[in-house]
Scaffold this motif. Sequence first.
Motif: not given
Length: 328
Positions: A42-47, A66-73, A79-81, A111-115
């Motif tokens: 919960p404290q890590t919005p980005v991994v 973004p941690s949220s994108t990894l929650n979905d199987a 996401l943009p790269l 940006l809700n992106a992969i970096v």
Amino acid sequence: MSEPTPISDPYAYLNIVKNPDGSITRDLTKFPCTPATPDPSPQTPVVSKDISINKSKSTWMRLYAPSSTLNDAVPSQKLPLVVYYHGGGFVLCSVDLQVFHGFCSDMARDLNAIVASPSYRLAPEHRLPAAYDDGAEALEWIRNSDEEWIKSRADLSNVFLMGTSAGGNLAYNVGMRSSAAASDLSPLRIRGMILHHPFFGGEERSGSEIRLANDQVCPPIVSDVFWDLSLPVGVDRDHEYSNPTVGEGSGGLEKIGGLRWKVMVVGGEEDPMVDRQRDVAKLMKRKGVEVVEVFNDGDVHGAEIGDPSKRKPLFASIGKFISSFAAL
């Protein structure tokens, strides 16, 4: 307000010592590093996690998601790269510096992106074009990668090259190379470049370099040392690597225009390089490239790296730039 004290010894300012064999000794205590944060919480919005690219060159990459994108199987959408190259005058710094780690984490979140932030070999031990070679090799690695975050979460048809300072110069030059070989990069498709306070130079002092000769962040006397250590032996600062405007640039800009890439140039009015950044933007426009310019009053070189409070408006501008491709 009194005039700032001129920086008279750029080597001391940079905490580097030039060795007789042409290498340098760097004082790394000034640059705290931070490990990747691969475990979502919960404290890590980005991994983030580290991946080796080329063991023989010791090059590697830190990926951010973004941690949220990894929650979905199975992610609902990819996401943009953003491929981000760090700064440091081609001589200093690394991917895992706290400031760059924080910057890339905030960027992935906002940006809700992969970096993807690749490392590159540093000068003077590895003079240009070594960094450009490594930057281009990182794209080839991404193109062929089976790495899960890239393969399953990143939209390889929506890729942006970005860099700060020397990283901006690197993104520009890797972009020039990539435009000539765009079909060879399939399925990776570059949409544009984001040049954040890009590092350009030249022999004759520009107006902003004269006006800001005593700048306390990156004055011209310090930039001169970076170029002296990083350019190929025997060339001056009007070489195409440092000064793309000499000879009106190469044919790569026409290719970039033909591919309908867009380029965003971000700078600060208190950066000694601002006139050079404007000149490169003008050159690109003359060559048919669509350029978005964002020059901020009062900002010094690399402002958003050193001042996290400035990142939100920067990433809002970049987000608008990236979303403009959705309609194409």
